[in-house]
Design a protein around this motif. Structure first.
Motif, PDB file in Angstrom:
ATOM      1  N   ALA A 193      14.880  -1.246  -3.745  1.00 31.40           N
ATOM      2  CA  ALA A 193      15.614  -0.560  -4.808  1.00 31.40           C
ATOM      3  C   ALA A 193      15.422   0.943  -4.623  1.00 31.40           C
ATOM      4  O   ALA A 193      14.300   1.415  -4.407  1.00 31.40           O
ATOM      5  N   GLU A 194      16.509   1.671  -4.702  1.00 31.54           N
ATOM      6  CA  GLU A 194      16.502   3.103  -4.362  1.00 31.54           C
ATOM      7  C   GLU A 194      15.445   3.893  -5.142  1.00 31.54           C
ATOM      8  O   GLU A 194      14.768   4.759  -4.575  1.00 31.54           O
ATOM      9  N   LYS A 195      15.285   3.614  -6.428  1.00 33.23           N
ATOM     10  CA  LYS A 195      14.382   4.402  -7.268  1.00 33.23           C
ATOM     11  C   LYS A 195      12.986   3.794  -7.379  1.00 33.23           C
ATOM     12  O   LYS A 195      12.143   4.300  -8.119  1.00 33.23           O
ATOM     13  N   ASP A 196      12.731   2.739  -6.647  1.00 33.47           N
ATOM     14  CA  ASP A 196      11.424   2.079  -6.646  1.00 33.47           C
ATOM     15  C   ASP A 196      10.426   2.942  -5.862  1.00 33.47           C
ATOM     16  O   ASP A 196      10.712   3.379  -4.749  1.00 33.47           O
ATOM     17  N   LYS A 197       9.243   3.162  -6.436  1.00 34.21           N
ATOM     18  CA  LYS A 197       8.242   3.974  -5.721  1.00 34.21           C
ATOM     19  C   LYS A 197       7.743   3.280  -4.459  1.00 34.21           C
ATOM     20  O   LYS A 197       7.148   3.927  -3.592  1.00 34.21           O
ATOM     21  N   PHE A 198       8.002   1.956  -4.337  1.00 34.74           N
ATOM     22  CA  PHE A 198       7.576   1.227  -3.143  1.00 34.74           C
ATOM     23  C   PHE A 198       8.666   1.172  -2.065  1.00 34.74           C
ATOM     24  O   PHE A 198       8.485   0.488  -1.060  1.00 34.74           O
ATOM     25  N   VAL A 199       9.784   1.877  -2.270  1.00 36.15           N
ATOM     26  CA  VAL A 199      10.868   1.796  -1.294  1.00 36.15           C
ATOM     27  C   VAL A 199      10.434   2.327   0.069  1.00 36.15           C
ATOM     28  O   VAL A 199      10.821   1.792   1.115  1.00 36.15           O
ATOM     29  N   ARG A 200       9.581   3.346   0.084  1.00 34.27           N
ATOM     30  CA  ARG A 200       9.145   3.919   1.363  1.00 34.27           C
ATOM     31  C   ARG A 200       8.263   2.937   2.137  1.00 34.27           C
ATOM     32  O   ARG A 200       8.387   2.827   3.363  1.00 34.27           O
ATOM     33  N   VAL A 201       7.383   2.226   1.444  1.00 32.57           N
ATOM     34  CA  VAL A 201       6.547   1.262   2.170  1.00 32.57           C
ATOM     35  C   VAL A 201       7.364   0.047   2.595  1.00 32.57           C
ATOM     36  O   VAL A 201       7.055  -0.588   3.600  1.00 32.57           O
ATOM     37  N   GLY A 202       8.429  -0.245   1.852  1.00 32.98           N
ATOM     38  CA  GLY A 202       9.335  -1.298   2.294  1.00 32.98           C
ATOM     39  C   GLY A 202      10.014  -0.922   3.593  1.00 32.98           C
ATOM     40  O   GLY A 202      10.136  -1.736   4.522  1.00 32.98           O
ATOM     41  N   GLU A 203      10.445   0.328   3.684  1.00 32.52           N
ATOM     42  CA  GLU A 203      11.066   0.824   4.914  1.00 32.52           C
ATOM     43  C   GLU A 203      10.058   0.839   6.056  1.00 32.52           C
ATOM     44  O   GLU A 203      10.390   0.491   7.200  1.00 32.52           O
ATOM     45  N   TRP A 204       8.828   1.243   5.741  1.00 31.58           N
ATOM     46  CA  TRP A 204       7.753   1.250   6.752  1.00 31.58           C
ATOM     47  C   TRP A 204       7.523  -0.166   7.285  1.00 31.58           C
ATOM     48  O   TRP A 204       7.416  -0.371   8.493  1.00 31.58           O
ATOM     49  N   GLY A 234       0.810  -1.207   0.000  1.00 38.54           N
ATOM     50  CA  GLY A 234       0.000   0.000   0.000  1.00 38.54           C
ATOM     51  C   GLY A 234       0.847   1.263   0.000  1.00 38.54           C
ATOM     52  O   GLY A 234       2.048   1.249  -0.250  1.00 38.54           O
ATOM     53  N   GLY A 235       0.176   2.370   0.278  1.00 37.71           N
ATOM     54  CA  GLY A 235       0.895   3.626   0.423  1.00 37.71           C
ATOM     55  C   GLY A 235       0.872   4.527  -0.788  1.00 37.71           C
ATOM     56  O   GLY A 235       1.095   5.731  -0.673  1.00 37.71           O
ATOM     57  N   ASP A 236       0.612   3.989  -1.964  1.00 37.77           N
ATOM     58  CA  ASP A 236       0.489   4.787  -3.177  1.00 37.77           C
ATOM     59  C   ASP A 236      -1.003   4.846  -3.534  1.00 37.77           C
ATOM     60  O   ASP A 236      -1.629   3.816  -3.759  1.00 37.77           O
ATOM     61  N   GLU A 237      -1.554   6.044  -3.571  1.00 35.16           N
ATOM     62  CA  GLU A 237      -3.009   6.192  -3.724  1.00 35.16           C
ATOM     63  C   GLU A 237      -3.541   5.505  -4.973  1.00 35.16           C
ATOM     64  O   GLU A 237      -4.572   4.826  -4.937  1.00 35.16           O
ATOM     65  N   ILE A 264      18.195  -6.280   5.682  1.00 34.39           N
ATOM     66  CA  ILE A 264      17.715  -5.346   4.662  1.00 34.39           C
ATOM     67  C   ILE A 264      18.835  -5.077   3.667  1.00 34.39           C
ATOM     68  O   ILE A 264      19.967  -4.770   4.059  1.00 34.39           O
ATOM     69  N   ILE A 265      18.517  -5.189   2.378  1.00 29.84           N
ATOM     70  CA  ILE A 265      19.479  -4.886   1.319  1.00 29.84           C
ATOM     71  C   ILE A 265      18.822  -3.906   0.356  1.00 29.84           C
ATOM     72  O   ILE A 265      17.749  -4.190  -0.193  1.00 29.84           O
ATOM     73  N   LYS A 266      19.451  -2.757   0.168  1.00 26.02           N
ATOM     74  CA  LYS A 266      18.934  -1.751  -0.765  1.00 26.02           C
ATOM     75  C   LYS A 266      19.945  -1.563  -1.898  1.00 26.02           C
ATOM     76  O   LYS A 266      21.122  -1.286  -1.647  1.00 26.02           O
TER      77      LYS A 266
END
Length: 301
Positions: A240-251, A196-199, A267-269
């Motif tokens: 992956a740094e440029k993945d739009k889901f990186v923030r929800v992965g961190e969450w 989730g996290g992306d509207e 964790i591997i980025k």
């Protein structure tokens, strides 16, 4: 005959819905047959898990050097936004061949039902049926000889990428809450996971799941009580740094740490990379590193 409507009712990242109910996917799904890989010696074959509903899987068997040695088992769930791709797609077939060879594991790549023919939660239920089918071989008397003869069910791993990582998480929650007799799920590998996290993506998931519980649905936003009971000892999270889901992965990682779950998290980025880059550029340095880390996670003592 009345011509199809051209008026669009909904437009999502993966498909559009016309006002007459037609659904047009933007990306076709290609499939290739199983085979024996000439470079690695990994064999593959397709098996039927259920006919009602129709569930199947592709199995991958690495080259057997010692028939007396049992091998870990990898249960893999492909990505594709819950509506495209396949365990039989070239990208996933080749990725599982590589993983089976590098980690020396037997892999079960589940072919689950996709929207719109099979709305969510079919993907979760089909994957759970596949996991139980795999577990039915734990006593050596299941329907498939590869699993009967070569699988070590005390070393089972669940993995997936993108939507498949989301499904894989749900499988680990179910193992933690309901158990999986005869099987020990050691680890969970989540690659560029969707939580989730992306509207826009959330709106697409909610549309594909008519029985959803809104944006807080536990399948797309795992609550602490689910994270706390993950049925595995360790989790490997790839981002992956440029993945739009990186923030929800961190969450997800932060919430997992806070949940009270007793396992270990790695964790591997990969810097400079985008979503599922390893499927599109499998020979690049970071893709090779991902496979190596995946394999070492499975083979750690």
């Amino acid at each position: 005959m009345e011509s199809p409507s051209t008026e669009i009712a909904h437009k999502f990242a993966m498909f559009r819905v016309y006002k007459d109910g037609r659904i047009e996917k933007f990306i076709p799904t290609h499939k290739i047959p199983p085979s024996t890989d000439p470079t690695t010696g990994v064999q593959s074959k397709d098996v039927i898990i259920s006919t009602e509903p129709n569930i199947s899987a592709r199995l991958f068997l690495p080259k057997i050097h010692d028939p007396t040695r049992k091998l870990p088992v990898l249960f893999y769930v492909h990505g594709g936004g819950f509506c495209i791709e396949s365990a039989f797609s070239p990208g996933y077939h080749n990725h599982l061949v590589t993983l089976a060879a590098e980690a020396n594991v037997i892999a079960v790549s589940i072919e689950y039902g996709l929207f719109p023919d099979h709305p969510i939660p079919a993907c979760y239920e089909d994957s759970w049926a596949g996991l139980k089918w795999m577990a039915a071989h734990a006593e050596g008397n299941g329907p498939d000889p590869w699993l009967n003869d070569h699988a070590d069910f005390s070393k089972v791993y669940i993995a997936g990428d993108s939507a498949g990582a989301n499904i894989g998480h749900t499988m680990a929650v179910r193992v933690g809450s309901m158990g999986l007799p005869g099987v020990k799920v050691v680890g969970l590998v989540l690659v560029h996971a969707y939580f989730g996290g992306d509207e826009k993506d959330d709106a697409m998931w909610l549309y594909m799941c008519p029985t959803n519980k809104g944006s807080e649905d536990p399948r797309i936003k795992p609550p602490a009580e689910d994270l706390a009971i993950l049925g595995c000892e360790k989790v490997l999270m790839f981002m992956a740094e440029k993945d739009k889901f990186v923030r929800v992965g961190e969450w997800y990682c932060d919430e997992l740490k806070k949940s009270g779950w007793k396992g270990s998290l790695e964790i591997i980025k990969h810097l400079g990379e985008n979503h599922v880059f390893h499927l599109f550029n499998s020979d690049c340095e970071n893709a090779l590193h991902l496979v190596q880390k995946f394999a070492s996670f499975i083979n750690q003592a």
